[in-house]
Design an enzyme around this catalytic site. Structure first.
Site, PDB file in Angstrom:
ATOM      1  N   GLU A 125      39.622 -10.388   0.192  1.00 18.32           N
ATOM      2  CA  GLU A 125      38.191 -10.206   0.451  1.00 18.32           C
ATOM      3  C   GLU A 125      37.479 -11.540   0.704  1.00 18.32           C
ATOM      4  OE1 GLU A 125      37.158  -7.439   1.157  1.00 18.32           O
ATOM      5  OE2 GLU A 125      38.753  -6.203   0.311  1.00 18.32           O
ATOM      6  N   GLY A 126      38.190 -12.462   1.328  1.00 17.89           N
ATOM      7  CA  GLY A 126      37.656 -13.786   1.604  1.00 17.89           C
ATOM      8  C   GLY A 126      38.030 -14.737   0.496  1.00 17.89           C
TER       9      GLY A 126
END
Length: 596
Positions: A440-441
């Site tokens: 998610e980054g």
């Protein structure tokens, strides 16, 4: 053997006493959400986790998922546990009643998420992704798509998956190659390959709803040419029943360091039928509704694993006999003292405790903003809540997962050699926690988002949602006799945050590398100050309530003691971070790349 008991007393403290759950009943749609109802939901969630999900955690890790001819099978017990999960309505507790949800606040749902992550993270990933997909579709899909897909996703018989990454692109989604060709009936044919797709294929649900980033034939290059499409595994019929298999196939699963009970899939889309979500070439806007929801949830994963590791480490430290206390035997009737008497073991346990309870409090503050965004009737209140959530999302994701991994690692250290072997389950927490800092980054990307997007947004408007209440609180409590030993270090750290913010704003305008080189230190500094603010506020409540608290007096005394530890032992890291930020980019960027 892993041990976990949901920290319900602390959760209730955060909801009711620190952030004031009475506010929830003033919001539209939450009028019936009483403290008794919240407590009952948390009690039942705790039972589900301890009786159904946690007992599967180690066995699922050891068995993992299996793949054969496009079919993924989850570990033994997961299908039965998932059936229990959705029959209890847990999949939709924070979803809109219009689609079959229970409409409970996000601030309650985040605590349920935390318990799921503590008890069985791999299991919790699938429903967590479904909720993220629900958020994106609810915000951007057409009414027809919402009515066709959301009720069964809320029920949990259909799940959701997020299909972004491709072999040649991860963070840089402007490099996406998956294509979407419009059809005469308004649908699209999707063709391309995706990797690292969590729960992209599994045997828990009868259908999987993929949200896929792809390019239209006339799309501009880069990130401005990305659109979002809903692509189901099975095409539903008009009556909602499952129709033919779509052109979606799992071609393999990854063999990973951790979260073995969750399938991480390679997905192939071969002229799969899909429908546009939102506007053409504006897919990132819609996908970020899911990504931001998932980033907050991933932060909760870090907290959940940190709590599980702490509880296991405390249990071990109480029973493991090694050496004598430095000040003399504390248990002379035993051959040695339990290791909890040793200062360094206490240092680790107190650090884990302070991180966990601080993150729970900060997460509760952000979750309350989510409730205001969704339910407040006043537009200004909603905007302020949205500003605060936007600012804090990268901090929650990165800080909570950094600290969660640190807590799991410290938990292993408490166990010593026994922590490094499989039997006790501590090494699983370390492995499982590591991914949360990446997906998610990555946490470095979160830091860049904070300094590159959130700080300058609207001439610094987002910052005011945090700076103003903290400064007002410090000013109001400076002369409080109980709090002054805590307020003074908080004020000093907050001053460093203000200086660091101005420094990065000034240097970053002239040279973006200056902001980039300071980004990770700045995010951690910001996060530590935010935790410090939470700890002073928690101590404030504890001082007020400990007199006459009866059986709860020990709980409040522990809050005050942990607040002191945080301010004395952990918050001083801010000074070192500010020093590193002031040093600038030279040391980081000075070495020629050929010399690495």
């Amino acid at each position: 053997m892993q041990v976990y008991s949901p920290p319900l007393r602390d959760m209730r403290f955060v909801l009711h006493e620190l952030h004031g759950s009475d506010v929830l009943r003033t919001l539209e749609g939450l009028e019936e959400v009483t403290p008794d109802l919240i407590d009952a939901v948390l009690d039942e969630a705790g039972k589900l986790v301890t009786e159904v999900l946690a007992p599967l955690n180690q066995s699922a890790d050891q068995e993992g998922c299996t793949y054969e001819n496009g079919v993924v099978r989850t570990p033994k017990g997961f299908k039965e546990a998932y059936k229990t999960f959705i029959e209890g309505g847990w999949n939709g507790i924070a979803c809109d009643p219009q689609y079959g949800g229970q409409g409970l606040p996000a601030s309650v749902n985040k605590l349920v998420e935390e318990m799921l992550c503590s008890g069985n993270l791999a299991f919790g990933i699938c429903p967590g992704l479904t909720h993220g997909a629900y958020e994106a579709l609810k915000a951007y899909a057409s009414d027809d798509l919402k009515n066709r897909f959301l009720p069964k996703m809320v029920e949990g018989v259909w799940s959701g998956a997020m299909c972004l990454t491709e072999p040649q692109c991860g963070t840089d989604l402007g490099l996406v190659r998956t294509r979407a060709v419009p059809q005469a009936d308004g649908s699209y044919k999707i063709t391309g390959n995706k990797i690292f797709i969590s729960a992209g294929e599994q045997d828990l649900t009868e259908n999987i709803i993929h949200l896929v980033l792809a390019r239209l034939p006339d799309a501009p290059s880069g990130i401005k040419g990305i659109s979002l499409f809903l692509v189901p595994k099975f095409l539903p019929k008009d009556d909602g029943a499952l129709g033919p298999r779509n052109g979606v196939l799992c071609t393999g699963i990854e063999h990973k360091m951790g979260i073995h009970g969750s399938s991480t899939c390679q997905m192939s889309f071969e002229e799969a039928t899909g429908w546009l979500v939102g506007e053409p070439n504006r897919g990132m806007r819609a996908m970020f509704a899911m990504m931001n929801s998932e980033r907050l949830s991933v932060g909760t994963q870090g907290l959940g694993l940190g709590e599980a590791a702490y509880q296991a480490a405390v249990a071990y430290a109480r029973e493991r006999l090694q050496g004598r206390a430095l000040t003399g035997a504390k248990h002379p009737d035993k051959p040695a003292d339990p290791i909890i008497v040793h200062p360094d073991v206490r240092r680790m346990l107190m650090t884990m405790r302070a991180y966990n309870e601080g993150c729970r409090a900060l997460g509760g503050w952000v979750a309350r903003a989510l409730d205001l965004m969704e339910h407040a009737s006043d537009p200004q209140t909603r905007r302020q809540a949205e500003d605060f959530t936007s600012l804090m999302t990268p901090i929650v994701k990165a800080l909570f997962t950094d600290l969660g991994f640190a807590s799991a690692s410290m938990g292993m250290q408490v166990y010593g050699g026994h922590g490094y072997i499989r039997d006790h389950g501590m090494e699983q927490y370390v492995r499982d926690a590591r991914i949360a800092m990446i997906y998610e980054g990555t946490n470095g990307v979160q830091a860049l988002d904070l300094v590159g997007r959130k700080l300058p947004a609207h001439m610094g408007r987002y910052l005011r949602s945090f700076f103003h209440p903290v400064l007002a609180y410090i000013d109001a409590k400076m002369d409080d006799e109980n709090l002054s030993p805590l307020i003074a270090p908080l004020g000093k750290a907050f001053g460093a945050l203000q200086l660091a913010t101005a420094h990065i704003a000034e240097k970053g305008l002239r040279d973006p590398d200056e902001a980039g080189a300071a980004a990770t230190e700045y995010l951690r500094l910001f996060g530590l100050v935010a935790l410090g603010y939470m700890w002073v506020r928690m101590a404030d409540v504890a001082y007020e309530k400990r007199a006459g608290a009866g059986d709860d007096a020990a709980f409040y005394e522990a809050k005050i003691a942990t607040a002191r530890f945080y301010m004395d032992k952990l918050l001083p890291e801010v000074a070192a971070l500010w020093g590193a930020i002031k040093a600038g980019k030279a040391a980081t960027m000075g070495l020629d790349e050929t010399l690495f």
